[in-house]
Design an enzyme around this catalytic site. Structure first.
Site, PDB file in Angstrom:
ATOM      1  N   HIS A  10       0.836  -1.206   0.000  1.00 22.54           N
ATOM      2  CA  HIS A  10       0.000   0.000   0.000  1.00 22.54           C
ATOM      3  C   HIS A  10       0.876   1.263   0.000  1.00 22.54           C
ATOM      4  O   HIS A  10       1.942   1.259  -0.563  1.00 22.54           O
ATOM      5  CB  HIS A  10      -0.972  -0.031   1.177  1.00 22.54           C
ATOM      6  CG  HIS A  10      -1.751  -1.314   1.243  1.00 22.54           C
ATOM      7  ND1 HIS A  10      -2.815  -1.582   0.428  1.00 22.54           N
ATOM      8  CD2 HIS A  10      -1.574  -2.432   2.023  1.00 22.54           C
ATOM      9  CE1 HIS A  10      -3.286  -2.796   0.699  1.00 22.54           C
ATOM     10  NE2 HIS A  10      -2.534  -3.338   1.643  1.00 22.54           N
ATOM     11  N   GLU A  24      -2.159   0.230   7.989  1.00 21.99           N
ATOM     12  CA  GLU A  24      -1.251  -0.797   7.497  1.00 21.99           C
ATOM     13  C   GLU A  24      -0.050  -0.209   6.766  1.00 21.99           C
ATOM     14  O   GLU A  24       1.084  -0.658   6.952  1.00 21.99           O
ATOM     15  CB  GLU A  24      -2.006  -1.750   6.568  1.00 21.99           C
ATOM     16  CG  GLU A  24      -1.138  -2.825   5.951  1.00 21.99           C
ATOM     17  CD  GLU A  24      -1.891  -3.742   5.014  1.00 21.99           C
ATOM     18  OE1 GLU A  24      -1.295  -4.741   4.554  1.00 21.99           O
ATOM     19  OE2 GLU A  24      -3.081  -3.478   4.733  1.00 21.99           O
ATOM     20  N   HIS A  85       2.942  -7.113   4.606  1.00 22.01           N
ATOM     21  CA  HIS A  85       1.610  -6.589   4.901  1.00 22.01           C
ATOM     22  C   HIS A  85       1.240  -6.884   6.340  1.00 22.01           C
ATOM     23  O   HIS A  85       1.933  -7.628   7.042  1.00 22.01           O
ATOM     24  CB  HIS A  85       0.570  -7.243   3.974  1.00 22.01           C
ATOM     25  CG  HIS A  85       0.647  -6.800   2.552  1.00 22.01           C
ATOM     26  ND1 HIS A  85      -0.294  -5.977   1.970  1.00 22.01           N
ATOM     27  CD2 HIS A  85       1.567  -7.052   1.581  1.00 22.01           C
ATOM     28  CE1 HIS A  85       0.037  -5.752   0.706  1.00 22.01           C
ATOM     29  NE2 HIS A  85       1.163  -6.399   0.452  1.00 22.01           N
ATOM     30  N   GLU A 151       2.043 -11.719   5.905  1.00 15.88           N
ATOM     31  CA  GLU A 151       1.004 -11.062   6.700  1.00 15.88           C
ATOM     32  C   GLU A 151       1.518 -11.109   8.134  1.00 15.88           C
ATOM     33  O   GLU A 151       1.391 -12.100   8.841  1.00 15.88           O
ATOM     34  CB  GLU A 151      -0.338 -11.783   6.563  1.00 15.88           C
ATOM     35  CG  GLU A 151      -0.986 -11.655   5.189  1.00 15.88           C
ATOM     36  CD  GLU A 151      -1.623 -10.291   4.945  1.00 15.88           C
ATOM     37  OE1 GLU A 151      -1.431  -9.372   5.774  1.00 15.88           O
ATOM     38  OE2 GLU A 151      -2.299 -10.138   3.902  1.00 15.88           O
TER      39      GLU A 151
END
Length: 270
Positions: A10, A24, A85, A151
């Site tokens: 992102h 995030e 992430h 993650e």
């Protein structure tokens, strides 16, 4: 030495998932920079897709930006691509670290490397080891090298979110990942130097506080709006508002639909 491309997910106008006062895009950037430093300390050539809170391709769509990240890895003849992430869930109890790979790499070296990576991070941090998952993520699909997506924890779990924002915890995640990557390439791991006795401990970054803005959501839509936020599909505006009565532009709708599609591909809220 091997080339590792690190991709903090992102950035900029795309904050990723949000929860417990954190975004995030900022959490993953902080840990990714620490991973960069750790790998360079061990002699790796490291290429970052971004080193600030901006999209790598701010002028393009989200899909074009993701393609750009993969192409950056391909152009640099990467030996390993690591997307970093944080996750979210509808239940605040869910926690732990996982590594995702593209379904086409199941049973290959990529899956073995992903398992080594998630084992290393979990061992360094004490997090729940959620193992390896399959996902048709664009950056994994379009990267020629072994590609994994970490993650690193759940932003929707209060304790884990606080950990993810803590400098010492970020260092443990980064060093655990670096040590695992050294193992993959049979490269000696150079341990992080211990701080001098007179060096003060690093101060954890100040969390982004929840917005003080209070706005009224229509009673009939409150649950649905909260789901959109929790699932990271439509997270609202930088000032903390959601503006439920504001018209949606075609660009905003495209981003929301793309996030919804990715959410469904990952199994949705089930």
């Amino acid at each position: 030495m091997p080339t590792v491309v690190i991709d903090p997910g992102h950035g900029g106008q795309d904050p990723g998932t949000v929860g417990n006062g954190y975004q995030e895009s900022m959490l993953v950037l902080q840990t990714s920079l620490l991973l960069r430093d750790a790998l360079r300390r061990c002699g790796f050539r490291v290429v970052m897709t971004r080193e600030s809170n901006t999209l790598p391709l701010p002028s393009g769509s989200i899909a074009e930006d993701l393609a750009y990240r993969a192409q950056l890895a391909n152009n640099n003849n990467a030996d390993l691509f690591v997307a970093w992430h944080v996750d979210s869930a509808t239940s605040s109890d869910v926690n732990g670290v996982a590594v995702w790979i593209h379904p086409s790499t199941r049973g290959t070296r990529t899956e073995q490397w992903a398992q080594t990576l998630v084992n290393g991070i979990a061992a360094a941090t004490g997090q729940k080891n959620r193992g390896v998952y399959l996902g048709d993520f664009q950056v994994l699909r379009e990267t020629a090298a072994d590609a994994v997506l970490v993650e690193s924890g759940f932003i929707t779990n209060q304790q884990e979110a606080n950990n993810l924002a803590n400098t010492n915890f970020q260092v443990r995640e980064a060093e655990g990942a670096a040590q695992a990557i050294c193992t993959l390439f049979n490269v000696p791991y150079n341990q992080l130097p211990a701080p001098r006795p007179d060096t003060p401990a690093p101060t954890p970054p100040t969390p982004t506080p929840p917005s003080p803005v209070q706005e009224q959501w229509p009673a009939w839509a409150q649950e649905s709006i909260q789901h959109m936020i929790d699932w990271g599909i439509m997270v609202g505006f930088p000032d903390g508002t959601w503006k439920p009565n504001q018209l949606v532009t075609r660009a905003e709708m495209a981003v929301a639909l793309e996030k919804l599609y990715a959410f469904i591909r990952q199994g949705g809220a089930s």
